[in-house]
Design an enzyme around this catalytic site. Sequence first.
Site, short mmCIF file in Angstrom:
data_model
loop_
_atom_site.label_atom_id
_atom_site.label_comp_id
_atom_site.label_asym_id
_atom_site.label_seq_id
_atom_site.Cartn_x
_atom_site.Cartn_y
_atom_site.Cartn_z
CG ASP A 54 -86.10 12.16 -84.85
OD1 ASP A 54 -87.33 12.29 -84.79
OD2 ASP A 54 -85.54 11.15 -85.34
CB SER A 55 -90.36 16.22 -85.21
OG SER A 55 -90.57 16.35 -83.82
CG ASP A 93 -87.00 10.82 -81.20
OD1 ASP A 93 -87.29 9.64 -80.92
OD2 ASP A 93 -87.77 11.59 -81.81
CE LYS A 123 -90.16 9.00 -80.32
NZ LYS A 123 -89.75 8.71 -81.71
CD GLU A 125 -87.82 6.81 -86.02
OE1 GLU A 125 -87.52 6.33 -87.14
OE2 GLU A 125 -88.14 8.00 -85.85
CD GLU A 192 -94.89 8.93 -86.99
OE1 GLU A 192 -93.93 8.75 -86.21
OE2 GLU A 192 -94.93 9.87 -87.82
O1 KIV Z 1 -89.86 13.17 -83.52
C1 KIV Z 1 -91.06 13.18 -83.24
O2 KIV Z 1 -91.70 14.23 -83.10
C2 KIV Z 1 -91.74 11.89 -83.09
C3 KIV Z 1 -93.22 11.90 -82.93
C4 KIV Z 1 -93.86 12.12 -84.26
C5 KIV Z 1 -93.73 10.68 -82.27
O3 KIV Z 1 -91.11 10.88 -83.11
#
Ligand code: KIV
Length: 274
Positions: A54-55, A93, A123, A125, A192
Amino acid sequence: MTKFRTSRELSKITTHVLQEMKQKGDKIAMLTGYDYSSASILDEAGIDVILVGDSASNVMAGHVTTLPITLDQMIYHASSVMRAVKRALVVVDLPFGSYQGNSKEALHSAIRIMKESGANAVKMEGGREIAESIDRILSAGIPVLGHLGLTPQSINKFGTYVVRARDEEEAQKLKEDAKFLDEAGCFGVVLEKIPAKLAGEVTDSINIPTIGIGAGPHVDGQVLVLHDMLGINQEFSPRFLRRYHNLHDEMIKAFVSYIDDVKSKDFPNSKEQY
Ligand code: KIV
């Protein structure tokens, strides 16, 4: 030039392969990817795991945090990546708001990602506080990668992106959460921005692979954000980031040359036309 093994020379990565890699001590290489062209180069280079992170909210859409990206947008990025990938495991994510607090909605979100993009895993969190959502998703046969330590979707709770779990209480909670994710059936966990010593202790105490970002060397694999490691994004320079290229400057050079060539009427020349 570095000799790399093409994706065709290597076999398909599954969550079981990652587990075997941990057992053998083979490090897992993971990078983020958000589009067809980059994912196809990452796969060709032999990356083990592509994270559709989600980056994307930051590096693709220009938002300050990861919070605004939607499930539809994540599915768009994941589908583009899936059209390119032959070998890497693709993890997507679950975006902020698509799984916290309501496990039925969490399952619905994860199913949409798997059905509409064809990705291999999701993924999420958090630890024990999202237990119900993790359980439902795993029960549907969807592999889950956990994410502990600095969890950017909680930035408004943390208030800052500094290193997490430096104090004993938070470190203890993180260890318990990692054990919980392992026992719940997750296939791995991203750690992280936590102290290297703590990351090592977690790695030794659980059966599933740990993948670190700013978590030091005592983990089973590493992940970086593509735009950061390529040096496209120059504003982000945390200590843990190793830049493998200065693509920002290379792109500026190419763009300036193109602009000059157009303005000077050098482009197109006689061979570059019909
Ligand atoms: O969204 C992302 O890029 C991440 C990484 C920083 C692990 O969750």
